[in-house]
Design a protein around this motif. Structure first.
Motif: not given
Length: 194
Positions: A87-93
């Protein structure tokens, strides 16, 4: 980065004379703090999980309660893509700095708009089995949004909002490519003016 900062600075300078004139008549309820809670929707093809929780906290000042400046922080949730083996993921703030406006059009009903510069920190990663790896990327971008709401009291308002965040991931000019995405956010908000 310089173009984005220049655009934000020009917007603030352009609004300042109107805001200063409006401020001559009213000194009350110009500072505000607003919190949004809702759902983000990633506008990326090929992602299986495009939605997640979104929250935003903004502080600002409006001259005569109409136009002003704001700064804030937003968590845009997490986008994921699940495969059979990984699985791949991205979490921007993001930290944001921009202009804001509020206009009462009928009794206690109003519309709002805001936009400006953002600085994003995106953490992206991949998980294969029990092994995970991640990397952070810092980039510049922009945001804009609009809402409609109701002044419950002189100091408290409730609203429904739509925001769009233009976020980048990667390093420009590096061997890796830089990815750009728009993230829509649908939310309810509470604003307190003091």
């Amino acid at each position: 980065m310089n173009k984005t900062l220049l655009a934000a600075a020009l917007a603030v300078v352009a609004a300042a004379p109107f805001a200063a004139k409006a401020d001559e008549n009213n000194q009350l309820n110009n500072f505000f703090v607003a919190g949004n809670l809702g759902q983000s929707n990633y506008r990326i093809g090929g992602i299986s999980d495009k939605s997640d929780a979104f929250y935003n906290l903004r502080f600002g000042w409006r001259w005569n309660g109409i136009v002003g400046a704001e700064l804030g922080y937003a968590d845009l949730g997490k986008a994921k893509n699940d495969y059979n083996f990984a699985s791949t993921w991205a979490k921007p703030r993001v930290a944001q700095l921009g202009v804001t406006a509020k206009y009462n059009f009928y009794n206690n009903w109003y519309v709002t708009g805001h936009g400006g510069y953002l600085r994003s920190r995106t953490t992206a990663g991949v998980t294969v089995g029990n092994v995970s790896a991640s990397e952070k990327s810092w980039n510049n971008g922009w945001y804009a949004g609009a809402g409609v709401g109701y002044d419950v009291t002189q100091n408290v308002s409730l609203a429904l909002n739509y925001d769009n965040y233009h976020v980048k991931y990667g390093r420009a000019g590096a061997s890796e490519s830089q990815a750009n995405t728009n993230i829509a956010a649908y939310s309810a908000s509470v604003e307190y003016r003091f």
